[in-house]
Design a protein around this motif. Sequence first.
Motif, PDB file in Angstrom:
ATOM      1  N   VAL A 110      44.556  44.985  14.527  1.00  0.00           N
ATOM      2  CA  VAL A 110      44.426  44.122  15.709  1.00  0.00           C
ATOM      3  C   VAL A 110      43.308  44.643  16.610  1.00  0.00           C
ATOM      4  O   VAL A 110      42.475  43.873  17.101  1.00  0.00           O
ATOM      5  N   LEU A 111      43.257  45.964  16.811  1.00  0.00           N
ATOM      6  CA  LEU A 111      42.186  46.537  17.629  1.00  0.00           C
ATOM      7  C   LEU A 111      40.827  46.372  16.955  1.00  0.00           C
ATOM      8  O   LEU A 111      39.819  46.096  17.618  1.00  0.00           O
ATOM      9  N   ALA A 112      40.786  46.528  15.632  1.00  0.00           N
ATOM     10  CA  ALA A 112      39.516  46.421  14.916  1.00  0.00           C
ATOM     11  C   ALA A 112      38.942  45.013  14.971  1.00  0.00           C
ATOM     12  O   ALA A 112      37.732  44.826  14.764  1.00  0.00           O
ATOM     13  N   ALA A 113      39.795  44.021  15.228  1.00  0.00           N
ATOM     14  CA  ALA A 113      39.321  42.639  15.323  1.00  0.00           C
ATOM     15  C   ALA A 113      38.669  42.333  16.664  1.00  0.00           C
ATOM     16  O   ALA A 113      38.084  41.263  16.842  1.00  0.00           O
ATOM     17  N   VAL A 114      38.758  43.281  17.607  1.00  0.00           N
ATOM     18  CA  VAL A 114      38.159  43.089  18.934  1.00  0.00           C
ATOM     19  C   VAL A 114      36.696  43.509  18.893  1.00  0.00           C
ATOM     20  O   VAL A 114      36.343  44.515  18.269  1.00  0.00           O
ATOM     21  N   GLU A 115      35.836  42.761  19.534  1.00  0.00           N
ATOM     22  CA  GLU A 115      34.423  43.109  19.595  1.00  0.00           C
ATOM     23  C   GLU A 115      34.233  44.473  20.246  1.00  0.00           C
ATOM     24  O   GLU A 115      34.899  44.792  21.236  1.00  0.00           O
ATOM     25  N   PRO A 116      33.331  45.306  19.706  1.00  0.00           N
ATOM     26  CA  PRO A 116      33.110  46.639  20.288  1.00  0.00           C
ATOM     27  C   PRO A 116      32.796  46.614  21.778  1.00  0.00           C
ATOM     28  O   PRO A 116      33.263  47.467  22.531  1.00  0.00           O
ATOM     29  N   ALA A 117      32.004  45.638  22.209  1.00  0.00           N
ATOM     30  CA  ALA A 117      31.652  45.561  23.626  1.00  0.00           C
ATOM     31  C   ALA A 117      32.885  45.307  24.487  1.00  0.00           C
ATOM     32  O   ALA A 117      32.975  45.780  25.622  1.00  0.00           O
ATOM     33  N   VAL A 118      33.848  44.557  23.947  1.00  0.00           N
ATOM     34  CA  VAL A 118      35.073  44.280  24.700  1.00  0.00           C
ATOM     35  C   VAL A 118      35.967  45.519  24.722  1.00  0.00           C
ATOM     36  O   VAL A 118      36.568  45.850  25.746  1.00  0.00           O
TER      37      VAL A 118
ATOM     38  N   TYR B   1      45.858  55.367  31.147  1.00  0.00           N
ATOM     39  CA  TYR B   1      46.771  54.227  31.247  1.00  0.00           C
ATOM     40  C   TYR B   1      47.649  54.202  29.999  1.00  0.00           C
ATOM     41  O   TYR B   1      47.224  54.628  28.927  1.00  0.00           O
ATOM     42  N   GLY B   2      48.841  53.655  30.137  1.00  0.00           N
ATOM     43  CA  GLY B   2      49.680  53.492  28.965  1.00  0.00           C
ATOM     44  C   GLY B   2      51.129  53.762  29.247  1.00  0.00           C
ATOM     45  O   GLY B   2      51.604  53.609  30.367  1.00  0.00           O
TER      46      GLY B   2
ATOM     47  N   THR C 285      45.961  42.363  21.894  1.00  0.00           N
ATOM     48  CA  THR C 285      46.072  40.897  21.936  1.00  0.00           C
ATOM     49  C   THR C 285      45.306  40.338  23.132  1.00  0.00           C
ATOM     50  O   THR C 285      44.610  39.315  23.021  1.00  0.00           O
ATOM     51  N   ILE C 286      45.419  40.996  24.261  1.00  0.00           N
ATOM     52  CA  ILE C 286      44.676  40.548  25.447  1.00  0.00           C
ATOM     53  C   ILE C 286      43.175  40.648  25.204  1.00  0.00           C
ATOM     54  O   ILE C 286      42.409  39.735  25.538  1.00  0.00           O
ATOM     55  N   LEU C 287      42.735  41.751  24.609  1.00  0.00           N
ATOM     56  CA  LEU C 287      41.296  41.949  24.389  1.00  0.00           C
ATOM     57  C   LEU C 287      40.733  40.997  23.349  1.00  0.00           C
ATOM     58  O   LEU C 287      39.536  40.684  23.375  1.00  0.00           O
ATOM     59  N   ARG C 288      41.557  40.532  22.423  1.00  0.00           N
ATOM     60  CA  ARG C 288      41.062  39.623  21.392  1.00  0.00           C
ATOM     61  C   ARG C 288      40.623  38.284  21.957  1.00  0.00           C
ATOM     62  O   ARG C 288      39.930  37.511  21.295  1.00  0.00           O
ATOM     63  N   SER C 289      40.983  38.024  23.204  1.00  0.00           N
ATOM     64  CA  SER C 289      40.514  36.797  23.858  1.00  0.00           C
ATOM     65  C   SER C 289      39.015  36.837  24.113  1.00  0.00           C
ATOM     66  O   SER C 289      38.401  35.825  24.434  1.00  0.00           O
ATOM     67  N   GLY C 290      38.417  38.036  23.994  1.00  0.00           N
ATOM     68  CA  GLY C 290      36.991  38.185  24.242  1.00  0.00           C
ATOM     69  C   GLY C 290      36.668  38.609  25.654  1.00  0.00           C
ATOM     70  O   GLY C 290      35.500  38.845  25.980  1.00  0.00           O
ATOM     71  N   HIS C 291      37.680  38.721  26.495  1.00  0.00           N
ATOM     72  CA  HIS C 291      37.472  39.136  27.888  1.00  0.00           C
ATOM     73  C   HIS C 291      38.220  40.434  28.130  1.00  0.00           C
ATOM     74  O   HIS C 291      39.391  40.561  27.763  1.00  0.00           O
ATOM     75  N   ARG C 292      37.532  41.404  28.727  1.00  0.00           N
ATOM     76  CA  ARG C 292      38.185  42.669  29.085  1.00  0.00           C
ATOM     77  C   ARG C 292      38.347  42.736  30.597  1.00  0.00           C
ATOM     78  O   ARG C 292      37.376  42.924  31.330  1.00  0.00           O
ATOM     79  N   PRO C 293      39.573  42.603  31.088  1.00  0.00           N
ATOM     80  CA  PRO C 293      39.786  42.765  32.530  1.00  0.00           C
ATOM     81  C   PRO C 293      39.589  44.225  32.924  1.00  0.00           C
ATOM     82  O   PRO C 293      39.537  45.103  32.057  1.00  0.00           O
ATOM     83  N   PRO C 294      39.466  44.514  34.212  1.00  0.00           N
ATOM     84  CA  PRO C 294      39.420  45.922  34.637  1.00  0.00           C
ATOM     85  C   PRO C 294      40.629  46.673  34.082  1.00  0.00           C
ATOM     86  O   PRO C 294      41.696  46.082  33.886  1.00  0.00           O
TER      87      PRO C 294
ATOM     88  N   GLU D  29      48.353  46.334  33.542  1.00  0.00           N
ATOM     89  CA  GLU D  29      49.445  45.561  34.133  1.00  0.00           C
ATOM     90  C   GLU D  29      49.803  44.359  33.262  1.00  0.00           C
ATOM     91  O   GLU D  29      50.979  44.053  33.049  1.00  0.00           O
ATOM     92  N   GLN D  30      48.776  43.676  32.732  1.00  0.00           N
ATOM     93  CA  GLN D  30      49.037  42.517  31.872  1.00  0.00           C
ATOM     94  C   GLN D  30      49.760  42.930  30.588  1.00  0.00           C
ATOM     95  O   GLN D  30      50.652  42.222  30.105  1.00  0.00           O
ATOM     96  N   ALA D  31      49.383  44.098  30.045  1.00  0.00           N
ATOM     97  CA  ALA D  31      50.050  44.581  28.836  1.00  0.00           C
ATOM     98  C   ALA D  31      51.520  44.884  29.109  1.00  0.00           C
ATOM     99  O   ALA D  31      52.392  44.591  28.281  1.00  0.00           O
TER     100      ALA D  31
END
Length: 454
Positions: free
Chosen positions: A27-35, A151-152, A174-183, A189-191
């Motif tokens: 799941v993490l590997a599917a996230v873009e490196p920049a994200v 964090y964690g 899962t949150i990062l796979r949206s393509g947006h990385r919040p602060p 908090e979202q996790a």
Amino acid sequence: MPGTVLLLAASPVGKGRLVDAASVLPVLAAVEPAVLSGAPTASVVELADPLEPQAVLTRLRAAAASPGPLTVYVAGQLQLDRKQRLPHLALARTTAATVRYTALPWHWLREELRLRAEGTTTVVADLRADAESWRQVCERPLDAGAHVALYGRVAPPPVRRRVAAPAYMKAVATILRSGHRPPPDQLHEQALMRLAGEEGEESGPGLVLTPHRPIPGPAAPGVVYGQVTVAAGAAPVPERARGPETVPVSGAVPVPDAGMGSVPGQAPGAPGAPGAAGTATSTSTSTGTSIGTGTSIGTGTDTGVVIVAQRAPGGDPHASIAAFVEAGRHGDADTLAARWEQAAVRTHGAASEDALHWSEVRADLAMFAGDAAGSCRGWLTVAATRLAMGQPADAPAVEAAVDRAHHQWGTLRDPARARELGAVLAELRGRVPGRRRGALDHVRRQLRQLQTQG
């Protein structure tokens, strides 16, 4: 500046496994490196169920030396070694009896990240503790160092002896796979919000780690132990919950002479500058965490304990030293560290923890400057001094100094210097064998080969 991402997922193979840590890597590997990094571009290093702690240390050390932003994602389980009762990240071959030799000591991570500039390093951790380590982290929460945003969560052992999933890290991915990385604080908090709705998380998130403040939200009924709020129904915390033991601020090293060792950009005597009246700068190597008043997330799920990591005060010379290193000004970095070392020797003595801390910093700086011989010599001196002070050969600080000297010695290309330092290293290895079996034999073999080179 390009970022660096280290993905580390590890847990024992066999019946000792509490969490299937590697299951989150796809799941993490599917996230873009920049994200993953939060930087425009990034390199990603993935470690899935590694076997050797030294191999993990090598990857971690390389990542920590990168000048840009660094994000470390860690999923796995915590166990204590039987001898020193220190927390370790269990690796594939780890068993209860072999933690000391087959797992990654958590303090290794702290040590490798300690010279990074504040604001450049984030650690996201999803850890499952066994019964012994759970009791300890409730009393002495984990931290990753004064300049690292951690964090964690640390979860208690799963119920009914099942193998748990790294649910918090999967929520992050899962949150990062949206393509947006919040602060990072918002991502955290979202996790936790997602985790609150996960089926099978009977114990709640456990110990929730955040570097800035407790997660906001309406307080839930709970029992207060000192400054720790334990949400009703959460995993029990020992009667007197407290933060880890830390070196007192008396370890602060004042710089008595005007202009000597001042932090660049600050005038001597300015607030936060070294030597300013009424201020002190902590220079201890053991920066712990403090526990703040906890609150619960308004989700109806047990929250556990909220831990607030301690931040270094303003004017910390380590930040200025790290800035010099990042700019390639290695001579300036060493000069500043040497001034603080000299001040520590004058104030506390050459064998004091304060002076030894700055000797360790200078040994690291030599490594960053590419001076392997200087770094090796520095670590050998630190190790010999600690032993002369009566510290045991298996003390973490002693073992770390000899291990680092050994590593730097292995990179030397000058046979004459290698023979000179190797003789000292062999003598120390005889007294401090360390956690890696065969370390002394390795030094002796290398020395024999060097003798044949003239």
